[in-house]
Design an enzyme around this catalytic site. Structure first.
Site, PDB file in Angstrom:
ATOM      1  N   GLU A   1     -12.885  14.580  34.698  1.00 53.16           N
ATOM      2  CA  GLU A   1     -12.761  13.192  34.277  1.00 53.16           C
ATOM      3  C   GLU A   1     -12.244  12.331  35.424  1.00 53.16           C
ATOM      4  OE1 GLU A   1     -10.558  12.927  30.642  1.00 53.16           O
ATOM      5  OE2 GLU A   1     -12.032  14.124  29.554  1.00 53.16           O
TER       6      GLU A   1
ATOM      7  N   GLU B   1      -8.296  14.346  35.211  1.00 53.27           N
ATOM      8  CA  GLU B   1      -7.988  15.697  34.770  1.00 53.27           C
ATOM      9  C   GLU B   1      -9.279  16.476  34.649  1.00 53.27           C
ATOM     10  OE1 GLU B   1      -6.030  15.208  31.039  1.00 53.27           O
ATOM     11  OE2 GLU B   1      -7.865  14.757  29.948  1.00 53.27           O
TER      12      GLU B   1
ATOM     13  N   ARG C   1     -13.027  23.338  28.913  1.00 51.32           N
ATOM     14  CA  ARG C   1     -13.579  23.670  27.596  1.00 51.32           C
ATOM     15  C   ARG C   1     -14.806  22.811  27.367  1.00 51.32           C
ATOM     16  NH1 ARG C   1     -12.105  18.998  24.946  1.00 51.32           N
ATOM     17  NH2 ARG C   1     -10.105  18.094  25.523  1.00 51.32           N
TER      18      ARG C   1
ATOM     19  N   LYS D   1      -1.400  19.779  35.034  1.00 54.23           N
ATOM     20  CA  LYS D   1      -2.113  18.669  35.659  1.00 54.23           C
ATOM     21  C   LYS D   1      -1.510  18.261  36.999  1.00 54.23           C
ATOM     22  CE  LYS D   1      -4.246  16.842  31.495  1.00 54.23           C
ATOM     23  NZ  LYS D   1      -4.018  18.042  30.700  1.00 54.23           N
TER      24      LYS D   1
ATOM     25  N   HIS E   1      -5.967   5.673  23.688  1.00 56.48           N
ATOM     26  CA  HIS E   1      -6.371   6.520  24.814  1.00 56.48           C
ATOM     27  C   HIS E   1      -7.260   7.678  24.374  1.00 56.48           C
ATOM     28  CE1 HIS E   1      -3.390   4.202  26.930  1.00 56.48           C
ATOM     29  NE2 HIS E   1      -2.469   4.604  26.093  1.00 56.48           N
TER      30      HIS E   1
ATOM     31  N   ASN F   1     -11.012  19.167  32.026  1.00 63.87           N
ATOM     32  CA  ASN F   1     -10.951  19.831  30.734  1.00 63.87           C
ATOM     33  C   ASN F   1     -11.710  21.145  30.814  1.00 63.87           C
ATOM     34  OD1 ASN F   1     -11.247  16.583  29.541  1.00 63.87           O
ATOM     35  ND2 ASN F   1      -9.460  17.825  29.121  1.00 63.87           N
TER      36      ASN F   1
ATOM     37  N   GLU G   1       1.488   8.211  36.177  1.00 62.63           N
ATOM     38  CA  GLU G   1       0.582   7.828  37.258  1.00 62.63           C
ATOM     39  C   GLU G   1       0.271   6.340  37.178  1.00 62.63           C
ATOM     40  OE1 GLU G   1      -2.814  10.351  36.699  1.00 62.63           O
ATOM     41  OE2 GLU G   1      -3.766   8.989  35.263  1.00 62.63           O
TER      42      GLU G   1
END
Length: 682
Positions: free
Chosen positions: A264, A277, A281, A116, A225, A279, A190
């Site tokens: 996202e 990030e 998939r 990331k 989360h 993903n 972050e």
């Protein structure tokens, strides 16, 4: 073309992929751990290969075992599902090196987005907005911040830190959880945006250079989360939506993306948005995108993997609104503690389709009646998705379906989901990632406490009817009838708030002559209110003025009890499994355990004993015997269902016993620690 597909995953995502394969005529192969040998996804596959062991590390995370299973079953393609190895570049490369078709993005793209920190650096050059990020905790000066796992998602390895004092422990804890979930303990830090919304864009690419946005989803309702409510489209202005889509497509093109992916973003109250990030998939929440676009995303995955171009060149139009909830085996009131056990009944009314795009109510489930919920995998049981012409209609329909569903044997987050969907704030789209932290009211059970006595009465009457129906002699006698009718029947239950005793008496016609209940939590006989009126009885549940209602028995069978309460008929569905009684009524559901009339003696626990709430592994012991602790202090950490659960001191005192060392396995009810109270020490 793909002829036989192995799904390197389990549960509802395996069933989801199999459903599309059946429609396309593709044969299917399942892999399964020993714990999953009898799971529905294994039974639905054309072939199944055992992976010896139970834990993910022994089974679903073993690349060599997956590839050997594909070889043995004659599969020519592999779909990774989500979780486990889905975003593992080494796995993707190994599949293609073995001569198999990989149903996912190229290994190079997975690697680029899997790190990331490297992904952030790469996408800055593509013009995607970013949050300030650090890899060294000593560099952080502004709080709050969010500690995140570099190698995974799903909320695992995430910690909010609001001051410097808690940063070091948060980083250490996140590393442990990330290593357990993803095999990689790398984390970064972050800036944390207060009142931010989690909005993500579904993208799709092909091997011919096309990358298209298929719309966006709002996934702001989260616990730990991890998303539990998702919807499409997001409530956003057209200009903002266009900018989100543009940024997501730019991210995909930066890595020559092919297949299904999700970019996202964190949307700030100011209207700014920042990359979180990517993903690489298919996402858990992909059904809401399918519902509003009419596309089968698994079918698109298979077509792209076979080398076909995408059948669309631009973002498709959106029709209506879709909302998804994740039904999990957990107790929200106990810090979302995972629940285990046998799911005796799993029934959702009004389902119009499963595992495929559909109008109305869709159910994607990994479980069925009789499924055993263990500790080795995450707690999600199913996803329930509804489509409607408007957002309000979708929320109302989904809440109603959940409220009427029957989930017996394992605690779930159903009541929480219903309250969220019915809340004024959700209806007004006033949501963000901190929604649950600010709204304690959604954690209350649907069934009001004052209605529990009526539920217990229904359970007792159904039990009596069942005994009469199965009686070897004189089965025609009215349920609960006694030769000396002046004396009541007595049944005791362990209920949601403690012990409850129900007393009732039927007259010679089988009508309810009187009833009462006493709560064992108070032991106050004054709470026992009885009105032996000829038309029924006054029970403990009263109206707003404190007047007890009049209750009459309309019908009582082993599975259904109808009571007339102040002139309003209420029907209760009753399901009994051994001593457990599950009652679903108009106001909510309750699980009761009938207590024996003459209980056997049991060993007495030492005062101050802290018991394991579920099976798991003690990963760390933070104190030693003889140490003085204060209420709320962390004693040890228990890991179950891929999550860490802190065990805290219930009061000030001294640690007297720590019978389980770090690494020890425990079952539900095992003593984890004994803390002697302060007053016991004087």
């Amino acid at each position: 073309m793909i002829t036989r597909l192995l799904v390197a995953n389990r549960g509802e995502i395996a069933r989801r992929v199999f459903a599309t394969c059946r429609e396309l005529g593709v044969e299917t192969v399942a892999v399964h751990s020993d714990a999953d040998a009898d799971a529905p996804f294994v039974a639905e596959a054309d072939q199944a290969v055992r992976l010896p062991g139970n834990t993910p590390a022994e089974t679903y995370l073993r690349i060599e075992l997956i590839l050997d299973a594909a070889r043995r079953a004659g599969a020519d393609a592999v779909h990774p599902g989500y979780g486990f190895l889905a975003e593992n570049a080494e796995f993707a490369a190994a599949v293609t090196d073995a001569g198999l078709t990989w149903v996912g993005p190229p290994a190079k793209a997975i690697a680029a987005m899997g790190d990331k920190m490297a992904a952030k650096a790469l996408l800055v050059d593509a013009g995607v907005p970013m949050l300030p990020t650090w890899t060294d905790g000593d560099q952080v000066t502004d709080f709050p911040v969010l500690v995140k796992a570099s190698a995974g998602g799903g909320g695992r390895g995430m910690r909010i830190v609001r001051d410097a004092a808690g940063l070091a422990e948060a980083v250490a804890s996140a590393r442990r959880e990330a290593a357990a979930a993803f095999g990689d303990g790398t984390v970064f830090i972050e800036r944390y945006v207060e009142r931010g919304r989690h909005v993500e864009v579904q993208i799709f690419g092909d091997t011919h250079g096309s990358v298209v946005a298929l719309g966006e989803r709002d996934c702001s309702i989260q616990r730990r989360h991890q998303k539990i409510v998702e919807e499409a489209p997001a409530v956003a202005a057209p200009e903002l939506r266009a900018r989100l889509h543009e940024a997501a497509v730019a991210a995909g093109r930066a890595v020559d993306y092919a297949g299904a992916g999700t970019v996202e973003f964190l949307l700030a109250p100011t209207g700014e948005f920042f990359f979180l990030e990517m993903n690489t998939r298919l996402q858990v929440e992909h059904p809401v995108t399918e519902a509003v676009t009419g596309l089968d995303l698994v079918r698109l995955q298979l077509l792209v993997a076979e080398g076909a171009p995408l059948p669309l060149a631009a973002t498709p139009p959106v029709d209506g609104h879709a909302i998804e909830v994740r039904l999990c085996a957990e107790d929200p009131a106990q810090g979302f503690r995972p629940a285990t056990g046998v799911l005796h009944r799993f029934a959702v009314p009004g389902v119009t389709g499963e595992f495929a795009p559909t109008r109305g109510l869709r159910l994607d489930s990994g479980v069925v009646d009789g499924s055993t919920i263990g500790v080795h995998y995450d707690s999600m049981l199913a996803k329930l998705i509804t489509w409607a012409p408007t957002r309000g209609e979708a929320a109302r329909a989904l809440a109603g379906a959940l409220a009427r569903a029957e989930f017996h044997g394992v605690a779930t987050n159903r009541d929480l989901l219903v309250r969220v969907l019915r809340s004024r704030e959700f209806g007004a789209a006033e949501v963000d990632t901190g929604f649950l932290e600010r709204h304690d009211e959604v954690f209350a059970p649907l069934l009001p406490a004052e209605q529990v006595p009526l539920v217990a009465l229904a359970a007792a009457l159904a039990g009596a009817a069942d005994r009469r129906a199965t009686a070897p002699v004189l089965p025609g006698l009215p349920s609960g009838w006694r030769n000396v009718p002046a004396f009541p029947q007595v049944t005791r239950y362990a209920g949601p708030d403690g012990e409850i005793e129900v007393r009732y008496r039927l007259d010679r016609t089988g009508a309810l002559a009187e009833w009462s209940s006493t709560s064992g939590t108070t032991g106050d006989p004054a709470a026992d209110r009885t009105d032996p009126a000829p038309t029924g009885t006054a029970g403990p549940a009263g109206d707003a003025a404190g007047q007890p209602p009049t209750v009459a028995l309309v019908e009582a069978t082993p599975h259904r009890v109808v009571l007339d309460v102040d002139g309003v008929r209420r029907a209760f569905r009753v399901h009994r499994v051994g001593a457990e009684v599950f009652v679903d009524g108009p106001d909510g559901a309750a699980s009761l355990t009938e207590l024996p009339r003459f209980p056997l003696p049991t060993a007495e626990l030492a005062a101050g004993s802290l018991l394991a709430p579920l099976p798991g592994t003690v990963t760390r012991v933070h104190v030693e015997v003889g140490r003085r602790v204060i209420a709320g202090e962390l004693l040890l950490t228990l890991e179950a269902m891929k999550l860490e659960h802190p065990v805290l001191a219930p009061t000030d005192g001294v640690v007297a016993e720590l019978p389980v060392p770090a690494g020890g396995q425990v079952e539900t009810g095992a003593v984890l620690a004994v803390v002697n109270l302060e007053e016991d020490l004087r």
